[in-house]
Design an enzyme around this catalytic site. Structure first.
Site, PDB file in Angstrom:
ATOM      1  N   ASP A   1      89.942  53.853  40.676  1.00  0.00           N
ATOM      2  CA  ASP A   1      89.627  54.129  39.764  1.00  0.00           C
ATOM      3  C   ASP A   1      90.554  55.510  38.592  1.00  0.00           C
ATOM      4  O   ASP A   1      90.811  56.215  39.444  1.00  0.00           O
ATOM      5  CB  ASP A   1      88.353  55.434  40.073  1.00  0.00           C
ATOM      6  CG  ASP A   1      88.077  56.775  39.541  1.00  0.00           C
ATOM      7  OD1 ASP A   1      88.461  56.189  38.848  1.00  0.00           O
ATOM      8  OD2 ASP A   1      87.061  57.501  40.052  1.00  0.00           O
TER       9      ASP A   1
ATOM     10  N   LYS B   1      90.885  70.453  36.213  1.00  0.00           N
ATOM     11  CA  LYS B   1      90.398  69.853  37.376  1.00  0.00           C
ATOM     12  C   LYS B   1      91.830  69.344  37.917  1.00  0.00           C
ATOM     13  O   LYS B   1      91.469  69.928  39.335  1.00  0.00           O
ATOM     14  CB  LYS B   1      89.930  68.343  37.336  1.00  0.00           C
ATOM     15  CG  LYS B   1      88.873  67.598  38.162  1.00  0.00           C
ATOM     16  CD  LYS B   1      88.319  66.353  37.612  1.00  0.00           C
ATOM     17  CE  LYS B   1      87.680  65.541  38.482  1.00  0.00           C
ATOM     18  NZ  LYS B   1      87.188  64.949  37.708  1.00  0.00           N
TER      19      LYS B   1
ATOM     20  N   ASP C   1      79.261  63.493  36.493  1.00  0.00           N
ATOM     21  CA  ASP C   1      80.972  63.722  36.405  1.00  0.00           C
ATOM     22  C   ASP C   1      81.790  64.643  35.375  1.00  0.00           C
ATOM     23  O   ASP C   1      82.198  64.780  34.720  1.00  0.00           O
ATOM     24  CB  ASP C   1      80.916  62.199  35.801  1.00  0.00           C
ATOM     25  CG  ASP C   1      82.499  61.712  35.418  1.00  0.00           C
ATOM     26  OD1 ASP C   1      83.894  62.461  36.356  1.00  0.00           O
ATOM     27  OD2 ASP C   1      82.942  60.353  35.619  1.00  0.00           O
TER      28      ASP C   1
ATOM     29  N   GLU D   1      83.919  60.421  43.696  1.00  0.00           N
ATOM     30  CA  GLU D   1      84.018  58.875  42.150  1.00  0.00           C
ATOM     31  C   GLU D   1      83.732  58.020  42.363  1.00  0.00           C
ATOM     32  O   GLU D   1      82.818  56.976  41.848  1.00  0.00           O
ATOM     33  CB  GLU D   1      85.117  59.451  41.674  1.00  0.00           C
ATOM     34  CG  GLU D   1      84.395  60.861  40.302  1.00  0.00           C
ATOM     35  CD  GLU D   1      86.089  61.835  40.276  1.00  0.00           C
ATOM     36  OE1 GLU D   1      86.682  61.468  40.415  1.00  0.00           O
ATOM     37  OE2 GLU D   1      85.550  62.780  39.665  1.00  0.00           O
TER      38      GLU D   1
END
Lengths: 586, 155
Positions: free
Chosen positions: A194, A73, A25, A172
């Site tokens: 999420d 990211k 992850d 994810e």
């Protein structure tokens, strides 16, 4: 972990080699690695038993400031124009290199992919010291469900640069439910909410008989914990002060456990109550609930068994509070929201490597794919939420008489005009025989495989001429090769970024020590001037040096230069003083 | 192989959706490329799964199912034929709505909802027409259904 899944090694089940299944992850704030060992899912831990590894790289900015580069990211796969708007990267210089965003450091300019690969390399480094697994050379890596193809491609390049074969990118929230569903042995329809450090995703899944079917997915790739920190910083009037973000984060973290938080910054105290934070966070949370509501509606299910909370930011108690007041569903917040995604990735890796057919993930295309038609209109070929693999075709024709070439621009997005979508690539169909406008029959087909790889084909049906392209993203094969080559050439630099910083700090210390020495020693004026001039020169040079070895050479030279002169002068001084002492005392 | 054969189901416009899903899932498990061992098999599996997904998307949706069923039974339509079958009323209904959306009198979401309701009601009329074997009504309603369904997709 679920016994059902990981007791597949029945006596008659012959597995020749069980390959280590690893899931990563690669998060905005933290990264987590999970692996399957002895039919159990484990988390990679360092020697201090940490399982969360900050996605942070030390860099020295062009202004010579040492900083921790965070949340890279959020820059993945972004154009320069998009990246420069990033609210959490005000402290770094983002430069434009032929449209692509690069992060400027004192040494060289890095793409977000390169920075991301450094984070992966750090994880590899930890792996090397772990007892159970020695190699991290292939893995399933997770990405936000709403990542575009460009952002996904950037992630794949980062893995490639770090020497990790990406078995598959999975979304994810899907990964989270894969692990959660197996761990809790749940069945039914679930929405996964999420909320991570920089991205927000919702996926609605149906779990029946080991098949995890994604029904709908949605998200916002620029909404996460970072934005709550920014809201707090803004509240105190520090929206342009990057350093205050850490204070804001600290206040936010404290508020997960207490109703009032106090933090210090530059000697001042800053206090935030839960009620104040609630007001600051509400606009952001309302964005998430709107997306959640939309996704549940799109999934078009008779009923929903609950909402599963994952992502570090769901640790904020207000998330549960807001969801409970807006929705009439059961909220499941009993998972560790920070590690569940990596676990799901490891399960999928195990499935792909060791062919575990007890579970199956049926994913969908998260963002519509299509082409540009007259007037810049985006014509969808594969709609979002279509299960993959899938193939869809549509017929088009020419606009002008005797048109012999047709350019097909391939886009991804949910807006009506291509200017608001992501360009993925183009194909040119040439050699169409001259015909009046509207006569050629051109069939455009899109094939999206189980790895989310898109192949586009254009065929003129009267003549049979055709052209096809396999797309991963706007970064063409050559581009990605160029990036790879570029990066291999800089590989030494990548690894030694830290070494470079160390050398620079050492050199700066020697410079400072030299100045101190000059101030405290009584040297002849001419000598002192000469030395000061030299020190200043060295300091100037330091600013432009980009190689660690050059820094070290400069330091050695400075030390030597000083040693000699100081020695000479010290000797002279010593001699005089001894002589003097002798005169006075002896 | 048509979609009904693929799922080993009787060709009908009244499908048991739960049964359809059970069949879909078991076929997915059997043919999904992730469940195949050899590279030689992979391509065939991808093609099969593509077909499976396409079939499932069609059969699980009432409107798509009935259009597919009728096409299988010889009712095929060109754009020109659909247009000639549409009444002035149907066209005016859509144009009016589009105009009101453009002028901001009707929200785009409400427009979508109105079209969805229209599609459902036409689907019901179509089922009636099929059951009473009224060929003229089948043709008229099928044209309407294709027309409104397309409009719905293009919002």
């Amino acid at each position: 972990m679920s016994q059902k899944i990981y007791q597949i090694d029945e006596p008659d089940y012959k597995k020749v080699i069980v390959k280590t299944a690893i899931g990563i992850d690669l998060g905005t704030t933290n990264s987590v690695v999970a692996y399957v060992k002895d039919n159990k899912i484990k988390l990679l831990a360092d020697k201090d038993h940490n399982t969360l590894f900050p996605s942070v790289i030390d860099i020295v900015t062009t202004k010579g400031k040492e900083i921790k580069l965070k949340s890279v990211k959020r820059l993945m796969g972004k154009t320069f124009e998009q990246a420069k708007e990033s609210p959490v990267h005000k402290n770094i210089e983002i430069i434009n290199e032929s449209g692509r965003a690069k992060i400027a450091t004192i040494r060289q300019n890095y793409t977000p992919e390169e920075i991301s690969s450094m984070i992966l390399k750090k994880l590899k480094e930890i792996y090397r010291y772990s007892e159970e697994i020695k190699e991290l050379d292939q893995a399933v890596i997770t990405v936000p469900a709403f990542f575009s193809d460009n952002e996904r491609q950037a992630t794949q390049i980062a893995a490639q640069l770090a020497g990790i074969k990406c078995l598959r990118l999975i979304n994810e929230p899907t990964a989270a439910l894969l692990a959660y569903g197996l761990e809790s042995e749940k069945k039914g329809n679930f929405a996964v909410y999420d909320l991570g450090g920089g991205t927000f995703d919702v996926s609605v899944l149906k779990l029946v008989e080991g098949v995890f079917q994604v029904k709908a997915t949605n998200g916002d790739v620029q909404l996460g914990g970072d934005d709550f920190d920014l809201a707090i910083a803004k509240h105190f009037g520090f929206e342009n002060d990057y350093d205050f973000l850490d204070v804001a984060k600290d206040l936010k973290h404290k508020l997960t456990l207490q109703s009032k938080a106090i933090s210090e910054y530059n000697g001042e105290k800053y206090e935030l109550t839960n009620n104040q934070f609630y007001k600051l966070a509400l606009p952001l949370l309302e964005k998430t609930t709107a997306i959640l509501e939309k996704t549940i509606a799109e999934a078009d299910l008779d009923e929903l068994d609950g909402i599963v909370l994952v992502g570090g930011s769901t640790k904020m108690p207000i998330v549960t509070k807001v969801l409970e007041s807006n929705f009439n569903y059961k909220i499941f917040n009993d998972v560790n929201p920070e590690t569940i995604v990596a676990k799901g990735a490891a399960i999928q890796a195990d499935k792909l490597l060791n062919k575990n057919s007890d579970i199956l993930l049926v994913d969908v295309n998260p963002i519509s794919l299509g082409i540009e038609t007259m007037g810049g209109i985006f014509e969808r070929i594969i709609d979002r939420n279509t299960p993959i693999p899938t193939a869809k075709g549509q017929n088009f024709t020419t606009f002008k008489d005797n048109q012999v070439n047709l350019a097909v621009n391939i886009y991804q997005g949910e807006r009506e005009l291509v200017k608001d979508c992501h360009l993925l690539g183009k194909i040119v169909l040439s050699g169409i025989p001259p015909m009046p406008a509207g006569m050629p029959k051109i069939k455009i087909s899109f094939i999206l495989d189980e790895n989310s790889m898109l192949q586009v084909k254009a065929v003129e049906e009267n003549t049979g001429i055709e052209q096809s392209v396999t797309l991963k993203s706007s970064i063409s094969a050559e581009d990605s090769l160029a990036i790879l080559k570029d990066s291999i050439m800089n590989a030494r630099n990548d690894v030694s970024e830290k070494e470079f910083i160390k050398s620079k700090v050492e050199l700066e210390q020697v410079i400072q020590a030299s100045r101190n020495l000059l101030n405290t020693q009584e040297l002849p004026k001419a000598e002192q001037d000469k030395m000061l001039k030299y020190v200043n020169e060295v300091e100037e040079k330091t600013k432009t040096i980009t190689l660690k070895d050059d820094l070290d050479d400069l330091r050695f030279a400075l030390e030597d230069f000083f040693k000699d002169i100081v020695k000479e002068n010290m000797n002279a001084l010593l001699e005089t003083s001894i002589v003097g002492k002798q005169l006075d005392d002896v | 192989m048509n979609y009904f054969d693929l799922f080993d189901l009787e060709s009908t416009y009244k499908l048991d959706k739960n049964n359809l899903e059970t069949k879909y899932l078991s076929l997915q498990k059997k043919y999904h490329p992730d469940n195949c061992d050899s590279i030689e098999e992979q391509l065939t599996m991808v093609e099969l799964t593509i077909k499976l997904n396409e079939a499932y998307e069609t059969l699980k949706d009432d409107t798509k199912l009935i259009i597919y069923y009728l096409k299988q039974n010889g009712y095929d339509f060109t754009d020109a034929k659909i247009q000639s079958n549409l009444s002035q009323n149907d066209l005016m209904y859509l144009l009016d709505l589009q105009e009101q959306v453009a002028e901001g009198l009707v929200k785009s979401a409400d427009f979508k909802q109105a079209l969805k309701e229209k599609v459902s009601s036409v689907t019901l009329s179509l089922v009636d027409a099929i059951e009473s074997k009224n060929n003229e009504e089948i043709e008229a309603n099928l044209s309407k259904l294709i027309f409104f369904n397309k409009s719905l997709k293009h919002i």
